[in-house]
Write a protein that holds these residues in place. Structure first.
Motif, mmCIF file in Angstrom:
data_model
loop_
_atom_site.group_PDB
_atom_site.id
_atom_site.type_symbol
_atom_site.label_atom_id
_atom_site.label_comp_id
_atom_site.label_asym_id
_atom_site.label_seq_id
_atom_site.Cartn_x
_atom_site.Cartn_y
_atom_site.Cartn_z
ATOM 1 N N SER A 365 41.630 13.728 44.401
ATOM 2 C CA SER A 365 41.988 14.808 43.470
ATOM 3 C C SER A 365 40.782 15.408 42.758
ATOM 4 C CB SER A 365 42.998 14.280 42.444
ATOM 5 O OG SER A 365 42.440 13.185 41.728
ATOM 6 N N GLN A 366 39.735 14.594 42.552
ATOM 7 C CA GLN A 366 38.566 15.136 41.858
ATOM 8 C C GLN A 366 37.796 16.173 42.671
ATOM 9 O OE1 GLN A 366 39.149 11.910 42.541
ATOM 10 N NE2 GLN A 366 37.260 10.706 42.823
ATOM 11 N N SER A 367 38.210 16.403 43.956
ATOM 12 C CA SER A 367 37.549 17.422 44.792
ATOM 13 C C SER A 367 38.190 18.806 44.655
ATOM 14 C CB SER A 367 37.609 16.982 46.263
ATOM 15 O OG SER A 367 36.907 15.784 46.479
ATOM 16 N N GLU A 368 39.260 18.909 43.869
ATOM 17 C CA GLU A 368 39.957 20.190 43.762
ATOM 18 C C GLU A 368 39.063 21.286 43.189
ATOM 19 O OE1 GLU A 368 43.562 19.627 41.645
ATOM 20 O OE2 GLU A 368 44.516 18.442 43.247
ATOM 21 N N ALA A 369 38.208 20.959 42.259
ATOM 22 C CA ALA A 369 37.344 21.965 41.636
ATOM 23 C C ALA A 369 36.385 22.574 42.650
ATOM 24 C CB ALA A 369 36.589 21.344 40.466
ATOM 25 N N VAL A 370 35.750 21.687 43.439
ATOM 26 C CA VAL A 370 34.805 22.208 44.416
ATOM 27 C C VAL A 370 35.519 22.970 45.529
ATOM 28 C CG1 VAL A 370 34.731 20.156 45.906
ATOM 29 C CG2 VAL A 370 32.708 21.603 45.695
ATOM 30 N N LEU A 371 36.718 22.515 45.890
ATOM 31 C CA LEU A 371 37.494 23.259 46.903
ATOM 32 C C LEU A 371 37.860 24.647 46.371
ATOM 33 C CD1 LEU A 371 39.796 20.400 48.259
ATOM 34 C CD2 LEU A 371 38.154 21.747 49.599
ATOM 35 N N GLY A 372 38.111 24.785 45.067
ATOM 36 C CA GLY A 372 38.380 26.099 44.468
ATOM 37 C C GLY A 372 37.192 27.032 44.623
ATOM 38 N N ASP A 373 35.968 26.466 44.423
ATOM 39 C CA ASP A 373 34.760 27.284 44.595
ATOM 40 C C ASP A 373 34.628 27.754 46.050
ATOM 41 O OD1 ASP A 373 34.063 26.973 41.931
ATOM 42 O OD2 ASP A 373 32.897 25.134 42.317
ATOM 43 N N ILE A 374 34.951 26.849 46.991
ATOM 44 C CA ILE A 374 34.893 27.219 48.423
ATOM 45 C C ILE A 374 35.887 28.346 48.714
ATOM 46 C CG2 ILE A 374 35.387 26.397 50.754
ATOM 47 C CD1 ILE A 374 34.285 23.638 49.830
ATOM 48 N N ILE A 375 37.095 28.212 48.170
ATOM 49 C CA ILE A 375 38.140 29.238 48.397
ATOM 50 C C ILE A 375 37.680 30.599 47.880
ATOM 51 C CG2 ILE A 375 40.449 29.959 47.674
ATOM 52 C CD1 ILE A 375 41.230 26.956 47.815
ATOM 53 N N ASN A 376 37.040 30.638 46.728
ATOM 54 C CA ASN A 376 36.566 31.914 46.172
ATOM 55 C C ASN A 376 35.554 32.575 47.101
ATOM 56 O OD1 ASN A 376 38.190 31.723 43.912
ATOM 57 N ND2 ASN A 376 36.621 30.640 42.694
ATOM 58 N N ILE A 377 34.643 31.763 47.671
ATOM 59 C CA ILE A 377 33.649 32.328 48.601
ATOM 60 C C ILE A 377 34.334 32.859 49.843
ATOM 61 C CG2 ILE A 377 31.706 31.770 50.097
ATOM 62 C CD1 ILE A 377 30.766 29.767 47.939
ATOM 63 N N LEU A 378 35.267 32.113 50.400
ATOM 64 C CA LEU A 378 35.957 32.558 51.625
ATOM 65 C C LEU A 378 36.741 33.853 51.391
ATOM 66 C CD1 LEU A 378 37.313 29.179 53.094
ATOM 67 C CD2 LEU A 378 35.195 30.398 53.642
ATOM 68 N N LYS A 379 37.330 33.999 50.226
ATOM 69 C CA LYS A 379 38.077 35.222 49.914
ATOM 70 C C LYS A 379 37.152 36.426 49.753
ATOM 71 C CE LYS A 379 42.248 33.225 47.876
ATOM 72 N NZ LYS A 379 43.102 33.092 46.674
ATOM 73 N N GLU A 380 35.970 36.152 49.230
ATOM 74 C CA GLU A 380 35.011 37.261 49.059
ATOM 75 C C GLU A 380 34.589 37.826 50.409
ATOM 76 O OE1 GLU A 380 30.617 38.116 47.025
ATOM 77 O OE2 GLU A 380 31.622 36.180 46.741
ATOM 78 N N TYR A 381 34.493 36.939 51.412
ATOM 79 C CA TYR A 381 34.109 37.366 52.753
ATOM 80 C C TYR A 381 35.368 37.295 53.634
ATOM 81 C CZ TYR A 381 29.483 36.831 50.826
ATOM 82 O OH TYR A 381 28.372 36.963 50.032
ATOM 83 N N SER A 382 36.275 38.234 53.348
ATOM 84 C CA SER A 382 37.646 38.124 53.862
ATOM 85 C C SER A 382 37.786 38.344 55.359
ATOM 86 C CB SER A 382 38.558 39.118 53.134
ATOM 87 O OG SER A 382 38.069 40.454 53.315
ATOM 88 N N THR A 383 36.780 38.886 55.997
ATOM 89 C CA THR A 383 36.895 39.110 57.443
ATOM 90 C C THR A 383 36.119 38.085 58.256
ATOM 91 O OG1 THR A 383 35.025 40.637 57.462
ATOM 92 C CG2 THR A 383 37.228 41.586 57.109
ATOM 93 N N ALA A 384 35.354 37.248 57.584
ATOM 94 C CA ALA A 384 34.540 36.257 58.295
ATOM 95 C C ALA A 384 35.399 35.070 58.721
ATOM 96 C CB ALA A 384 33.393 35.785 57.417
ATOM 97 N N LYS A 385 35.036 34.491 59.859
ATOM 98 C CA LYS A 385 35.730 33.307 60.362
ATOM 99 C C LYS A 385 34.798 32.091 60.262
ATOM 100 C CE LYS A 385 38.747 35.808 63.556
ATOM 101 N NZ LYS A 385 39.220 35.936 64.952
ATOM 102 N N PHE A 386 35.400 30.922 59.966
ATOM 103 C CA PHE A 386 34.595 29.720 59.714
ATOM 104 C C PHE A 386 35.160 28.533 60.495
ATOM 105 C CE2 PHE A 386 34.061 32.431 56.052
ATOM 106 C CZ PHE A 386 32.706 32.366 55.783
ATOM 107 N N THR A 387 34.258 27.593 60.747
ATOM 108 C CA THR A 387 34.647 26.331 61.390
ATOM 109 C C THR A 387 34.470 25.202 60.380
ATOM 110 O OG1 THR A 387 33.935 27.105 63.572
ATOM 111 C CG2 THR A 387 34.186 24.741 63.279
ATOM 112 N N VAL A 388 35.558 24.445 60.163
ATOM 113 C CA VAL A 388 35.488 23.270 59.282
ATOM 114 C C VAL A 388 35.138 22.077 60.165
ATOM 115 C CG1 VAL A 388 36.721 21.810 57.656
ATOM 116 C CG2 VAL A 388 37.223 24.271 57.758
#
Length: 458
Positions: A365-388
């Motif tokens: 659960s303590q990773s939720e904050a950093v995952l939120g930061d990742i989500i914000n970056i992915l939304k900013e680059y809304s057409t880019a595709k990524f590999t996890v």
């Protein structure tokens, strides 16, 4: 009285004949009334082909018997090709008949004898339809002088002088050869007023049906009897707008705005426009009519209703081509922002700090904050595709490590998708222990190798 009866009978025949046939050509009937002269001196010796035949033909004083009143009537019916057939009735008074045989230069005076004749003639007109119209004829009839009658065969020469289409003067001379000795061969001359009639004009426009191209509709002579309802000088059959006066160059249709396009084909008939736009105007010349142009004074494409395409984010890529019209991007990336090395590095700095339960794929659960930061970056680059990508250290079996890395990569992907990132933009892949970034011999190195990376898909 008997002779008068004969004449009346002859006239009845003539008038009866005039109603036998249908009148189906222009003025097919001709009636002539006038006077006649009977000449009983065709030749000096009585022989029709002698040298002296007709030598006193024009000696009217000595030989012509003229009744100075209406004394001949004829009716003829036009057949075709210049031929006609007619019947004539005539009467006269005979008081001189040739010369005395013992005194050839002395007129043979006779008592007033009654002369009656009825004759039928087939005529041929040489100049049909002309003002001076000569003709020849051949026929036969029956002639009575007092109580004596005999059949005759006749040859005729004459001509008509037409004062108008229907009225003229007819002069003719007939040679009448008798079949019986008791009736002398003789000439009969006549002059009379002729009237042509009987043409059919069904529509009453003054043009006979034979020459009327529109016989059932009243029209104009200029158009062979066809109408011009709107009076524009173009007959209705050739007028695209027969009930509205128009222009010859537009096939009789009007052009209210004067743009060269007929009103019936002009979508804007009261405003001058362009032929390419069906007569409507285009003030800015962008090919969109002013009525449909949202920006009539500024050129723009039809796809944008005549207005120029906007560039909302000002990145040099028009909104119509900009996949990220509200976010400034680059032309190379279709108007969307590009993932730079700095951004890519920042993503992975965040991704490395994602924590999992030991030996499991569940995210702490303590990773939720950093995952939120990742989500914000992915939304900013809304057409880019990524590999996890999931990675492990070398502790444990290789097979187990591969399975764990796959599970952890998919766990991160599912979290991101559940928080608004489109699934089609993400893929998940585990590499197990195959791509270490540090030594697996030290505790710190193994900690670095246990990681998640989020990389831009190539």
């Amino acid at each position: 009285m008997k002779n008068l009866s004969r004449l009346l009978f002859a006239m009845l025949l003539v008038l009866g004949y005039s109603n036998v046939n249908a009148q189906d050509q222009n003025n097919p009937w001709q009636i002539t009334i006038g006077v006649n002269a009977v000449d009983g001196y065709p030749s000096g010796d009585g022989a029709p082909f002698s040298e002296t035949f007709g030598d006193e033909l024009f000696n009217a004083t000595d030989h012509w018997n003229i009744l100075p009143s209406l004394s001949t009537i004829s009716v003829s019916k036009y057949l075709s090709d210049g031929f006609s057939f007619g019947i004539a009735g005539s009467l006269n008074k005979i008081d001189k008949w040739g010369d005395i045989s013992k005194a050839p230069d002395v007129t043979n005076k006779v008592d007033d004898l009654s002369y009656y004749a009825i004759d039928g003639t087939i005529k041929y007109n040489f100049l049909e339809g002309k003002t001076i119209d000569p003709f020849v004829g051949v026929g036969g009839g029956y002639t009575w002088i007092d109580e004596i009658g005999a059949g005759t065969v006749n040859g005729t020469l004459g001509f008509n002088v037409w004062f108008s289409e229907n009225v003229g003067l007819t002069l003719q001379s007939s040679y009448k050869h008798a079949f019986e000795d008791y009736l002398d061969t003789h000439f009969q001359h006549s002059a009379g007023l002729s009237i042509k009639f009987g043409g059919t004009d069904t529509d009453g426009d003054g043009i006979y049906d034979k020459d009327d191209a529109c016989p059932d509709v009243a029209g104009l002579e200029a158009f062979n009897g066809c109408p011009d309802s709107d009076g524009d000088g173009i007959e209705d059959s050739k007028d695209d707008c027969p009930n509205e006066a128009g222009l010859a160059e537009l096939n009789g249709c009007p052009d209210t705005d004067g743009d060269g396009i007929a009103d019936n084909k002009d979508n804007c008939p009261t405003v001058a426009g362009l032929k390419a736009l069906a007569g409507c105007p285009d003030a800015d010349g962008d090919g969109v009519t002013d009525a449909d142009d949202k920006c009539p004074n500024t050129a723009g494409p039809a796809a944008n209703k005549g207005c120029p395409w906007p560039d909302t984010d000002g990145d040099g890529v028009l909104d119509k081509d900009d996949k990220c019209p509200d976010v400034k991007g680059t032309v190379a990336n279709n108007g969307c922002p590009e993932v730079t090395e700095t951004v890519q590095k920042q993503l992975n700095e965040y991704a490395k700090t994602i924590l999992f339960d030991t030996g499991k794929a569940s995210i702490k659960s303590q990773s939720e904050a950093v995952l939120g930061d990742i989500i914000n970056i992915l939304k900013e680059y809304s057409t880019a595709k990524f590999t996890v990508e999931g990675h492990t250290d070398s502790v444990g079996s290789e097979k187990l490590n591969q399975r764990l890395s796959d599970s952890r990569a998919n766990s991160v992907k599912e979290y991101l998708v559940s928080h608004g990132i489109d699934a089609f933009r993400l893929s998940a892949l585990g590499y197990g222990e195959s791509k270490p970034i540090d030594s697996n011999k030290t505790r710190a190195g193994r900690a670095n190798n246990r990681r998640v990376e989020i990389n831009l898909a190539k």
